[in-house]
Design a protein around this motif. Structure first.
Motif, short mmCIF file in Angstrom:
data_model
loop_
_atom_site.label_atom_id
_atom_site.label_comp_id
_atom_site.label_asym_id
_atom_site.label_seq_id
_atom_site.Cartn_x
_atom_site.Cartn_y
_atom_site.Cartn_z
N ASN A 477 0.84 -1.19 0.00
CA ASN A 477 0.00 0.00 0.00
C ASN A 477 0.88 1.25 0.00
O ASN A 477 2.11 1.18 0.06
N LEU A 478 0.26 2.41 -0.07
CA LEU A 478 1.01 3.66 -0.19
C LEU A 478 1.87 3.92 1.03
O LEU A 478 2.99 4.45 0.92
N TYR A 479 1.38 3.59 2.22
CA TYR A 479 2.16 3.84 3.43
C TYR A 479 3.36 2.91 3.53
O TYR A 479 4.41 3.28 4.05
N GLU A 480 3.22 1.68 3.04
CA GLU A 480 4.35 0.75 3.08
C GLU A 480 5.45 1.18 2.12
O GLU A 480 6.63 0.96 2.39
N ARG A 481 5.10 1.82 1.01
CA ARG A 481 6.11 2.19 0.03
C ARG A 481 6.63 3.62 0.20
O ARG A 481 7.82 3.86 -0.04
N TYR A 482 5.80 4.55 0.62
CA TYR A 482 6.18 5.96 0.47
C TYR A 482 6.35 6.74 1.76
O TYR A 482 6.68 7.93 1.69
N THR A 483 6.13 6.19 2.95
CA THR A 483 6.49 6.94 4.15
C THR A 483 8.02 6.94 4.25
O THR A 483 8.67 5.93 4.00
N TRP A 484 8.60 8.06 4.65
CA TRP A 484 10.01 8.30 4.37
C TRP A 484 10.86 8.70 5.57
O TRP A 484 12.09 8.56 5.53
N SER A 485 10.30 9.21 6.65
CA SER A 485 11.09 9.75 7.75
C SER A 485 11.36 8.69 8.80
O SER A 485 10.43 8.08 9.34
N ALA A 486 12.66 8.50 9.14
CA ALA A 486 13.05 7.58 10.20
C ALA A 486 13.20 8.27 11.54
O ALA A 486 13.58 7.63 12.52
N MET A 487 12.94 9.58 11.59
CA MET A 487 12.98 10.30 12.86
C MET A 487 11.87 9.72 13.75
O MET A 487 10.74 9.56 13.33
N THR A 488 12.21 9.37 14.99
CA THR A 488 11.31 8.60 15.84
C THR A 488 9.92 9.21 15.93
O THR A 488 8.91 8.51 15.80
N TYR A 503 7.44 2.96 12.08
CA TYR A 503 7.60 2.28 10.80
C TYR A 503 7.98 3.27 9.71
O TYR A 503 7.47 4.39 9.67
N VAL A 504 8.88 2.83 8.82
CA VAL A 504 9.33 3.63 7.69
C VAL A 504 9.09 2.81 6.42
O VAL A 504 9.30 1.59 6.41
N GLY A 505 8.67 3.47 5.38
CA GLY A 505 8.38 2.78 4.13
C GLY A 505 9.62 2.34 3.38
O GLY A 505 10.75 2.67 3.73
N ASN A 506 9.39 1.59 2.33
CA ASN A 506 10.46 1.08 1.48
C ASN A 506 9.96 1.12 0.05
O ASN A 506 9.12 0.32 -0.35
N ILE A 507 10.48 2.07 -0.71
CA ILE A 507 9.98 2.30 -2.07
C ILE A 507 10.27 1.12 -2.99
O ILE A 507 9.61 0.95 -4.03
N ASN A 508 11.21 0.26 -2.62
CA ASN A 508 11.60 -0.86 -3.47
C ASN A 508 10.88 -2.16 -3.12
O ASN A 508 11.28 -3.23 -3.59
N LEU A 509 9.84 -2.08 -2.30
CA LEU A 509 9.10 -3.30 -1.97
C LEU A 509 8.51 -3.96 -3.21
O LEU A 509 8.00 -3.29 -4.11
N LYS A 510 8.56 -5.29 -3.23
CA LYS A 510 7.95 -6.07 -4.29
C LYS A 510 6.58 -6.58 -3.82
O LYS A 510 6.30 -6.64 -2.63
N PRO A 511 5.72 -6.95 -4.74
CA PRO A 511 4.43 -7.53 -4.34
C PRO A 511 4.60 -8.85 -3.60
O PRO A 511 5.50 -9.64 -3.91
N GLU A 512 3.73 -9.10 -2.63
CA GLU A 512 3.69 -10.38 -1.94
C GLU A 512 3.02 -11.41 -2.86
O GLU A 512 2.00 -11.13 -3.48
#
Length: 737
Positions: A477-488, A503-512
């Motif tokens: 989903n969008l939050y899994e791929r595009y959330t970006w800040s690792a500041m706590t 939680y921080v996103g990962n733009i390079n996630l592949k489909p499950e």
């Protein structure tokens, strides 16, 4: 009022009931329960009669699923639980409300799809917990839940105008919850006009005993008792208007609905929902022809969502007055599908589906230029886009009276994108992560493929066997791929797991991609009325499962060495693809014990669920897996009374996700009593949940962070599961007219 309690005394003490039975001339009573749709694989139908006894207990529509084999519930707000199928929840489960694929527009998934329909407006639910047909799935790997309100009803030919409705109210002692519902229908032979409305609200509920010290909820907040579960209050209001036209075998149906939730507090989230406005519009056509039938549907969902610290969480942080968070989402979809009768043996279902979702998630400044939450606006997701386009085909074949098969193929494309973002300011704690994210190409396109192969063999009038294999695919989903800040502070605000972590996103996630094999053995009497026993073992292997790892040091300067090794406390995580497996067994049974003079009929129902989930890449356990649990209910029906005694047993949860520092919970046993009395068009319900007031932690309730200084990583205690509700008496009254 003495008469509602009298059946309980009779049921438990087995005293004669003949005196009451003689006082009233009784209509015939039909005892109903969960129905299995014999034409669908691994599907369970929960009809209106089965749902009626559960509505008085909760305003959370997901709770209506709690007796379905294979279903468990992630705890959340009072109307927003997330159903899990065989250990997979949230976006891994395809949820359709009146055929609409609703989407959560919140970094904590507070506005979950099932929260948009009140339990009193639910007429029937179909659940696919095993192998899901491709026509009912798509972009999911766990299964499908289809929740529908009542179909439009028309007057019979020559009978003039139909006017009917229902009025109801409920009260629950624990939390002082109450609400009302109203539905009305005006129709003739060709036109139907229907309105459904409901309200529900509750204060914080209380556990069976103190699980914390009594005192102020936070530095600037009111008092909470030691057993009061902070941030568990809610209030909601729903309205729906439907218009339907019928001509011969054609039906055109339009629905418009709106929901207003002024507040819903969350005991397992650092923030609360302080406003949620949702509007939905749908237009549906169905027609029956000589060649088969056709269905088309278009819909739109618009959501405006706000979060802030509720009344049990600290609001003032220095010069910052809270932390406003806002999001808006627009979800549009369309479907066309046809069932084509090729022959007496073969049916083909062809269809196409599209869905376009737009999301903006931003956090306005909450402090002056000297602080960390200003002077600009934090853009969590800017112009997020998630577009799906799918085509599917299914072939059903009745080879003989004994053999039936289904083959399905679904091809789906998911395109995602998001715009450039920024932090509250240009300090390194925001600017470095923002610059790294903005330098990436954000567009991603996934080409997904689903396959199903199922067969049913009817060995005899009393035995049926179903076998199936499925490959199912879900894009992040969008939050899994595009959330970006690792500041706590920013990371912990992006959490739909309810575990208190960041939680921080990962733009390079592949489909499950999930590969599932499942079998169901069904033994029953020849008429399927006296007894049945179903056993369903299953195994799922998931490649590129979206799990979590500790925030990598290489990802951001906000990721620390201490965070890598912490075995207690809350931690910061990043989504990552790994390999996982889930397996287990569902067992359900029912037996009619017969009719006994003066005591009525007795039916015993039982459900047992076991799920095991593990990460094959790391050897860790998967998060929020329901431990072994069982439920046994004895239902007595005598005259106009129906009485239920229910036992629920749950084992300790000691297999937990180490990467998340997930809390363990102990085993527990609960005893519930419920009774209903029907007189003509009126129905009265009364029940006592957790009769012996047992204290327990919710295995899937997440971490208790419902009070205190929740913005601070160390401002709230770690290791406290959200406790379950103590004893509660519920009553409800419904009148049909």
């Amino acid at each position: 009022m003495k008469f509602p309690l009298k059946p309980f005394v009779i049921f438990l003490a087995a005293a004669p009931f003949s005196a009451i039975a003689q006082e009233v001339v009784l209509d015939a009573i039909v005892v109903t329960g969960q129905k299995i749709d014999v034409q669908s694989f691994s599907g369970t139908d929960v009809d209106a009669a089965s749902l009626a006894s559960q509505r008085p207990v909760s305003s959370d529509t997901a709770s209506l699923l709690q007796d379905v084999p294979g279903i468990s519930l992630y705890g959340a707000g009072g109307i927003s639980s997330l159903p899990a199928i065989h250990g997979m929840a949230d976006d891994r489960v395809r949820i359709q409300v009146d055929g609409m694929g609703l989407v959560s527009a919140c970094p904590n998934h507070m506005n979950s799809p099932l929260s948009y329909i009140d339990p009193t407006n639910v007429d029937i639910i179909k659940v696919y917990t095993g192998i899901t047909p491709v026509s009912a799935g798509g972009d999911s790997i766990g299964g499908t839940i289809q929740v529908n309100s009542a179909a439009p009803e028309f007057a019979r030919s020559g009978e003039g105008t139909l006017l009917k409705g229902q009025l109801g109210a409920f009260y629950r002692s624990n939390g002082d919850g109450y609400g009302t519902n109203l539905s009305t229908t005006l129709a003739n032979e060709y036109l139907n006009l229907t309105y459904n409305g409901s309200t529900a609200q509750s204060n914080n509920y209380r556990a069976a005993q103190d699980f914390k010290a009594a005192g102020p909820a936070a530095a600037d907040r009111g008092w909470l008792a030691g057993n009061e579960v902070g941030s568990s209050a809610y209030k909601s209001e729903n309205h729906e208007l439907g218009l339907a036209l019928r001509h011969e075998n054609n039906l055109l149906e339009f629905k418009a609905s709106m929901q207003d939730v002024p507040y819903e507090l969350f005991p397992n989230q650092r923030m609360d929902m302080t406003e949620n406005n949702n509007k939905q519009f749908s237009l549906r056509y169905t027609g029956q022809f000589q060649w088969g039938d056709l269905e088309t549907r278009i819909y739109e969902q618009t959501t405006r969502h706000k979060m802030q610290f509720g009344e049990d969480k600290q609001l003032q942080y220095g010069t910052a007055l809270g932390m406003p968070m806002e999001s808006s989402g627009k979800n549009r979809g369309a479907l066309i599908q046809g069932n084509i009768l090729l022959s007496a043996r073969d049916t083909i279902k062809l269809g196409s589906e599209i869905q376009n979702f737009r999301l903006n998630d931003w956090w306005p400044a909450s402090m002056d230029t000297v602080g960390g939450m200003g002077p600009g606006t934090f853009q969590n997701i800017n112009n997020g886009q998630r577009d799906r386009a799918a085509f599917f085909a299914e072939w059903d074949a009745s080879w003989s009276p004994q053999w039936f098969s289904q083959l399905g193929l679904r091809s789906e494309m998911v395109k995602m994108n998001a715009g450039a973002i920024q932090g509250y300011n240009d300090r390194p704690m925001y600017a470095d992560d923002a610059a790294a994210f903005n330098a990436l190409d954000h567009q991603r396109t996934d080409h997904n493929l689903d396959l199903t192969a199922l067969a049913r063999y009817t060995a005899s009038p009393t035995q049926t066997l179903e076998l199936g294999y499925a490959q199912k695919t879900r894009s992040p989903n969008l939050y899994e791929r595009y959330t970006w800040s690792a500041m706590t502070m920013a990371a912990v605000m992006n959490n739909f797991a309810g575990d208190g972590n960041g939680y921080v996103g990962n733009i390079n996630l592949k489909p499950e991609v999930a590969h599932t094999v499942s079998a169901t053995w069904d033994w029953h009497d020849a008429d399927k009325e006296q007894w049945n026993l179903k056993v369903t073992p299953y195994y799922t292997y998931v490649t590129d499962y979206v799990d979590a790892q500790r925030c990598p040091l290489s990802f951001s300067s906000n990721c620390t060495v201490a965070n890598q090794t912490a075995t207690t406390g809350f931690v910061n995580l990043q989504y990552v693809n790994q390999t996982a497996q889930l397996y287990g067994m569902d067992v359900s049974s029912q037996m009619n014990l017969g009719e006994y003079a003066g005591y009525g009929s007795f039916v015993v129902n039982g459900v047992l669920n076991y799920t095991r989930g593990s990460n094959l890449t790391t050897g860790d356990n998967l998060y929020n897996i329901m431990p072994l649990n069982t439920k046994l209910a004895v239902v007595q029906s005598v005259g106009n009374w129906s009485n239920t005694a229910e036992w629920q047993l749950v084992a300790a949860k000691n297999r937990v996700s180490e990467v998340r520092n997930e809390n363990q919970t102990g085993g527990y046993a609960l005893f519930n009593l419920r009774s209903s009395y029907t007189w003509g068009n009126a129905r009265f319900d009364i029940g006592i949940d957790n009769v012996f007031n047992r204290f327990y932690g919710l295995p899937l309730g997440g971490a208790y962070i419902g009070q205190g200084k929740t913005m601070s990583a160390n401002g709230i205690p770690w290791g406290v599961p959200v406790p379950g509700m103590g004893r509660s008496i519920s009553t409800a009254f419904n009148l049909k007219f």
